[in-house]
Design a protein around this motif. Structure first.
Motif, PDB file in Angstrom:
ATOM      1  N   ARG A 172      -0.441  55.318 -11.346  1.00  0.00           N
ATOM      2  CA  ARG A 172      -0.745  53.919 -11.005  1.00  0.00           C
ATOM      3  C   ARG A 172      -2.193  53.601 -11.373  1.00  0.00           C
ATOM      4  O   ARG A 172      -2.501  52.558 -11.929  1.00  0.00           O
ATOM      5  CB  ARG A 172      -0.484  53.653  -9.520  1.00  0.00           C
TER       6      ARG A 172
ATOM      7  N   GLU B 206      -3.620  50.906 -14.121  1.00  0.00           N
ATOM      8  CA  GLU B 206      -4.613  49.877 -13.765  1.00  0.00           C
ATOM      9  C   GLU B 206      -5.834  49.949 -14.675  1.00  0.00           C
ATOM     10  O   GLU B 206      -6.319  48.923 -15.171  1.00  0.00           O
ATOM     11  CB  GLU B 206      -5.069  50.058 -12.315  1.00  0.00           C
TER      12      GLU B 206
ATOM     13  N   GLU C   3      -4.956  48.900 -18.289  1.00  0.00           N
ATOM     14  CA  GLU C   3      -4.766  47.451 -18.343  1.00  0.00           C
ATOM     15  C   GLU C   3      -6.111  46.731 -18.284  1.00  0.00           C
ATOM     16  O   GLU C   3      -6.316  45.725 -18.982  1.00  0.00           O
ATOM     17  CB  GLU C   3      -3.843  46.975 -17.228  1.00  0.00           C
TER      18      GLU C   3
END
Length: 196
Positions: free
Chosen positions: A124, A128, A131
Motif C-alpha cells: 500500500r 502511494e 502514485e
C-alpha cells in the motif's frame, strides 16, 4: 565535537540507514533482523523499540527513500527556478544517472516484486509513493506546457522502469544506454503535438 571525532548516529537512524543499504544491496527477503542489528551495531531489543516489526522497518525505509526523491524535486526547482521545461530535462538526466549508479534499480519497484503478497502492508505504501511520484511528474509536464501531460509522464515512467530492468538483465551498455535520447525525443514529440 571538540576532539574532532564524529558523533555517532542515534540508534534509530543507524538501524534505518543500515536496513536501507542492506535491503538495496541484498533484497528485503535476503536480509534478516539479526544481520541488520549486527551491521548497525545494536541489538534486537533496540530495533524493536523503534520499529514494531520487520514490515514496519521496511515501510520506514521506503518512506525514507521517498523523502530523498522529494529532495530531488526541490533541487530541480532550485537549479531552474520557474523554468519547468528545464526541470523536466533535469528529471531525465537524474533518471539516467540513477540507471548507471549501481544497477540495483528502484528500491520501491524491487520491494513490490519481492513482497508478492497482495495484502503486505508495504505494498500500500509503495502504491502511494509511486502514485505521488507520478503525480509530480504529471504536474511538471503540464507546467512545462505539454498538452498531454499525463500521457507523457506515464510514457517517461514506463521508459524508466523498462530501462531499470534492462540494466539489471543486460547491463548499462544495453537498450538503457539510449534512455536520455529516447526520453528527450519523447519530450520534443509531445511538445510538437501540443504546438501543432
Amino acid at each position: 565535537m571538540e576532539d574532532g571525532t564524529v558523533e555517532r548516529a542515534r540508534p534509530r537512524d543507524r538501524i534505518l540507514e543500515t536496513a536501507q543499504d542492506m535491503f538495496h544491496k541484498h533484497g528485503i527477503k535476503g536480509v534478516g533482523i539479526d544481520a541488520i542489528t549486527e551491521a548497525a551495531g545494536t541489538n534486537k531489543m533496540t530495533l524493536y523499540r523503534h520499529f514494531d516489526s520487520k514490515d514496519d522497518l521496511i515501510i520506514q525505509c521506503l518512506r525514507a527513500t521517498a523523502c530523498k526523491a522529494g529532495a530531488m524535486w526541490e533541487k530541480f526547482e532550485t537549479e531552474h527556478p520557474g523554468d519547468k521545461l528545464a526541470q523536466l530535462h533535469s528529471w531525465v538526466r537524474m533518471a539516467a544517472d540513477c540507471l548507471t549508479a549501481d544497477g540495483r534499480g528502484c528500491d520501491m519497484a524491487n520491494a513490490a516484486i519481492e513482497l508478492s503478497e497482495t495484502d503486505h502492508p508495504a505494498r500500500r505504501v509503495i502504491k502511494e509513493l509511486k502514485e505521488a511520484q507520478r503525480d509530480r511528474l504529471v504536474t511538471l509536464c503540464r507546467d512545462a506546457g505539454i498538452g498531454q501531460a499525463e500521457l507523457l509522464a506515464d510514457t517517461l515512467s514506463l521508459l524508466l522502469e523498462g530501462a531499470r530492468v534492462s540494466v539489471q538483465s543486460v547491463g548499462t551498455e544495453g537498450p538503457s544506454a539510449q534512455f536520455v535520447r529516447m526520453a528527450e525525443g519523447l519530450i520534443v514529440s509531445f511538445r510538437g503535438t501540443a504546438a501543432g
